[in-house]
Design a protein around this motif. Sequence first.
Motif: not given
Length: 373
Positions: A336-340
């Motif tokens: 669930g990482k939110k990329p830059i």
Amino acid sequence: MSSRRRFLQQLTLSAIAVPTLSAYPFAIPIQKTELDTDKPILKVALMGLGGYAERVAEAMQSCSRAKITGLISGTPEKLKTWGEKYQVPEGSRYNYENFDQIINNPEIDAVYIITPNALHHSQTIRVAKAGKHVICEKPMAINAKEGQEMLDACATAGVQLLVGYRMRFEPNTLKAVELREKGQLGKIKFFQGQTGFKIGDPNQWRVNKELAGGGSMMDIGIYSINGARYMVGEDPVWVTAQETKTDFETFKEGVDETIQFQLGFPSGAVASCLSTYNMNHLDRFYLVGENDFVEMQPSTGYGPVKGRTKNGPLNQPHTVHQTVQMDEMAQIILDGKKPILPVDGKVGLQDLKIIDAIYRSCKTGDRQELQLG
């Protein structure tokens, strides 16, 4: 059914090689990396085993969070060769007619679609119905209508749709974005994007409207569209465009050779961009603010990407783009990482809306207002 099989096999044999591979060789050797078994691993099937898929496959040997566990191709010989090389068992090798069976394969989490543009729509919907996440090469589809249907299909199936925007993970690119966000450049005034190369083989699928959906804009111009958005830090609200064509034999009706286009942003910033299949040595982004500038040249090649401001070079370490992309996408899907910079289907759909408007402007000569949502 046999005619369809022959059609897809022909596409697979001739379609997927990226014409600029030789221009952007790997700057560092790719070495096998041990997977991080303390964390979940994204199990990926590659669909379309051509030149760019080979680059992705080799790069994935250095991934710590993603591995190749499936193959999809219309060419039996490739399935055998690639299966042996990347240790993919026969039970996880599929053709274009039976790949819906991946629904029963727990060793596949996601499918990376690396096929001609016109196939992305139907293949994405089939993968989504099979309950697998989709990573789709750009452009996501050949128009915004298809893109929306792909988004809807993935939402209905409860799977993620990501687009292969590798530049959104590239270190010097992210450094340029960071400098802009921190205010070093001051108020952004202007962006220039120059993307192009000579197309080469006039019989390849990239100059076939039915397969490519257009010409240079779909393949290389989209880098300037996407780059304008992340470099300026806004989405455009209008576009104007002009098409130039000198080779009517190679670039038939509906296949663009060269397009110049201009974008306007809510802040008042403007962009001037060039997309072409008729000129080499065009791979440059230039962002101007009131206080400073960022120049990226090369800006979208496989590397090393180089950037500078008035204070000197950016000097971020070179990475193999596809390795970083696949590890980052594994974290997006699994953690669930939110990329830059987002790389989801919504971003892909917005680019398609801009491309649709560019083509309309070329035909009408009129400014097109944009509502990207």
